[in-house]
Design an enzyme around this catalytic site. Structure first.
Site, PDB file in Angstrom:
ATOM      1  N   GLU A 193      -4.784  61.112  28.906  1.00  0.00           N
ATOM      2  CA  GLU A 193      -5.772  60.143  29.399  1.00  0.00           C
ATOM      3  C   GLU A 193      -7.229  60.454  29.059  1.00  0.00           C
ATOM      4  O   GLU A 193      -8.051  60.698  29.955  1.00  0.00           O
ATOM      5  CB  GLU A 193      -5.664  60.028  30.924  1.00  0.00           C
ATOM      6  N   GLU A 386       3.798  58.454  33.331  1.00  0.00           N
ATOM      7  CA  GLU A 386       3.385  58.480  34.745  1.00  0.00           C
ATOM      8  C   GLU A 386       3.464  57.062  35.306  1.00  0.00           C
ATOM      9  O   GLU A 386       2.995  56.114  34.665  1.00  0.00           O
ATOM     10  CB  GLU A 386       1.933  58.959  34.918  1.00  0.00           C
TER      11      GLU A 386
HETATM   12  C1  FCB Z   1      -3.511  60.260  36.470  1.00  0.00           C
HETATM   13  C2  FCB Z   1      -3.488  61.720  36.088  1.00  0.00           C
HETATM   14  C3  FCB Z   1      -2.572  62.560  36.945  1.00  0.00           C
HETATM   15  C4  FCB Z   1      -2.601  62.132  38.398  1.00  0.00           C
HETATM   16  C5  FCB Z   1      -2.416  60.653  38.524  1.00  0.00           C
HETATM   17  C6  FCB Z   1      -2.367  60.137  39.947  1.00  0.00           C
HETATM   18  O1  FCB Z   1      -4.725  59.698  36.066  1.00  0.00           O
HETATM   19  O2  FCB Z   1      -3.067  61.873  34.753  1.00  0.00           O
HETATM   20  O3  FCB Z   1      -2.904  63.906  36.756  1.00  0.00           O
HETATM   21  O4  FCB Z   1      -3.744  62.577  38.996  1.00  0.00           O
HETATM   22  O5  FCB Z   1      -3.437  59.993  37.836  1.00  0.00           O
END
Ligand code: FCB
Length: 481
Positions: A193, A386
């Site tokens: 990210e 994620e």
């Molecule tokens: C993302 C991050 C991860 C975590 C989630 C909730 O932006 O990559 O580390 O904090 O959010």
């Protein structure tokens, strides 16, 4: 006749599989179901085995970054104790119980090369070597993030990504990691990210500390840093391929498709499109099309004319494409016409009655993004690296149990939309929940719980939540996808 054809088909596909194994040394990949974590958020042990001080050790302990958001200083010094092998073996056993076949975690640069560029710390390498073996022994495919926001603080003090030398410093570290673990790890991730690192967290810090640089100019100087990270990404991919390690390397982006607050309001629609380009296009376009979106360059150049990416840089990035794209999807960016494009105002826009702690719950945008990647970006192999959420008040222990129906609903709906896109041809290879465990949530510290497994931060006790058991059912239902 039918049986014969079927037999032939079976032997043909068997032959193909065999050729694949013999020639390419690779089996067909299963669909990966797993969970994700990141070193700083879970490991703790912040001064163990020769670990150096990291950017996030510094931000939490010395700057007190969480004070700006939650009014209290919290750190990852202990986190959820996952550097400890006795602890993490129990945690991996829980993932086995979940039926997962993948685990995404990150390595801590400040453990491996404590001062950023000098001697390699063998103890840290031995630790991660053991962890990778233990992950594999638990039947989990390791997805190893080489860099997840954090790095040795000495490099930050030399300017971090603001310093062109950061590319070489990163390459030195990445090469140590690839050479040491590349035989066992088949999925490496270069970065996590860049948008969040440069435009969210650093912007937030900037607002606290450097009010003299106007936000718009600051925004564009961050572009320079992000660009450097994209070059480092391409260099790492080039290096990895030259090592012929028979695995894959990719990058993880947060994707937040732009959504108008009111789809019938032209100003909202326009602002949403622009924000979409700033969040998603600024990274996807150089990676897959070898150029920055013209609209963004045209409107932003005036704020920082010094950002002039060269044609050869862009060609290099496009030439070294990731083998896969990891996407972190939580929510779309819901945008109002009056929001300034360079502000983070969109983060506050949430029309939901019950608000999750990751933004509006709109899983159809995950589907839309997957289809867009298929149509506009050449249908790369995508892993959802994620996805997950939390709701205030839901993560409480009652009679030894945690009932979290809103998280369950969120996960089920996102999986449904993701699999719909897969059915329609999106090249989706896996899905991972953020996170396996409640953990240290960067600027929010321990106030936001996002795990499938509840963690008592005082005792380190783990209790699988109801969502853990529901996710287990989901995995079981879709096994063999
Ligand atoms: C993302 C991050 C991860 C975590 C989630 C909730 O932006 O990559 O580390 O904090 O959010």
């Amino acid at each position: 006749m039918f049986n014969k054809m079927k037999q032939r088909k079976i032997s043909l596909s068997f032959l193909l599989l065999l050729t694949n194994i013999l020639v390419f040394g690779q089996k067909k990949q299963p669909f990966y179901w797993g969970v994700a974590t990141a070193a700083y958020q879970v490991e703790g042990a912040y001064q163990t085995d020769g670990k150096g001080e990291s950017k996030w050790d510094f931000l939490t302990n010395k700057v007190g970054i969480t004070q700006f958001t939650i009014g209290e200083k919290q750190t990852g010094n202990v986190a959820i104790n996952m550097y400890d092998r006795t602890q993490y073996l129990k945690d991996l056993a829980l993932l086995k119980q979940l039926g997962a076949n993948a685990y995404r975690f990150s390595l801590d640069w400040s453990r491996i090369i404590p001062d950023g560029t000098g001697a390699v710390n063998e103890k840290a390498l031995a630790h991660y070597d053991q962890l990778i073996d233990d992950v594999l022994a638990a039947g989990l495919e390791p997805f190893v993030t080489i860099y997840h926001f954090d790095y040795p603080v000495v490099l930050m003090q030399k300017g971090g990504w603001g310093n062109p030398a950061m590319i070489d410093w990163y390459m030195n570290y990445a090469s140590v990691v690839m050479k040491r673990f590349g035989k066992k790890v088949k999925h490496f991730i270069t970065f996590n990210e860049p948008y969040i690192e440069f435009f969210l967290v650093e912007n937030m810090l900037h607002e606290q500390e450097n009010k003299h640089i106007p936000p718009k100019e600051y925004y564009m100087s961050q572009m320079q840093k992000a660009h450097r990270q994209l070059i480092a990404n391409a260099k790492a991919i080039e290096l990895y391929h030259s090592l012929h390690l028979k695995g894959q390397i990719g990058i993880v982006l947060n994707v937040n498709p732009g959504a108008a607050w009111n789809a019938n309001n032209a100003a909202d629609v326009k602002a949403a499109n622009f924000q979409d380009i700033l969040i998603n296009g600024l990274f996807l376009d150089p990676l897959y099309k070898g150029k920055y979106p013209q609209m963004a360059m045209d409107s932003l150049a005036k704020y920082n004319p010094s950002f002039q990416p060269s044609a050869s840089d862009l060609a290099f990035i496009a030439h070294n494409k990731p083998d896969f794209l990891g996407i972190n999807f939580y929510a779309p960016a819901v945008v109002k016409g009056e929001d300034s494009a360079m502000s983070l105002k969109w983060l506050d826009n949430n029309p939901d009655a019950v608000k999750s702690n990751v933004g509006p719950v709109m899983p159809e945008y995950l589907y839309k993004m997957l289809i867009r990647l298929k149509k506009d970006y050449g249908n790369p192999t995508v892993y959802i690296t994620e996805n997950g959420t939390g709701f205030a008040g839901e993560d409480v222990v009652k009679d030894g149990k945690i009932n979290d129906p809103l998280r369950i609903d969120y996960i089920q709906r996102h999986v449904t939309w993701a699999l719909k896109a897969k059915k329609e041809g999106a090249n989706l290879g896996g899905y991972m929940v953020w996170s396996g465990w409640d953990n240290f949530e960067w600027v929010s510290g321990y106030t936001k719980r996002l795990g499938l497994i509840y963690v008592d931060y005082k005792t380190q006790e783990r209790i699988p939540k109801q969502s853990f058991y529901e996710y287990k059912q989901l995995i079981k239902k879709h096994k063999g996808l």
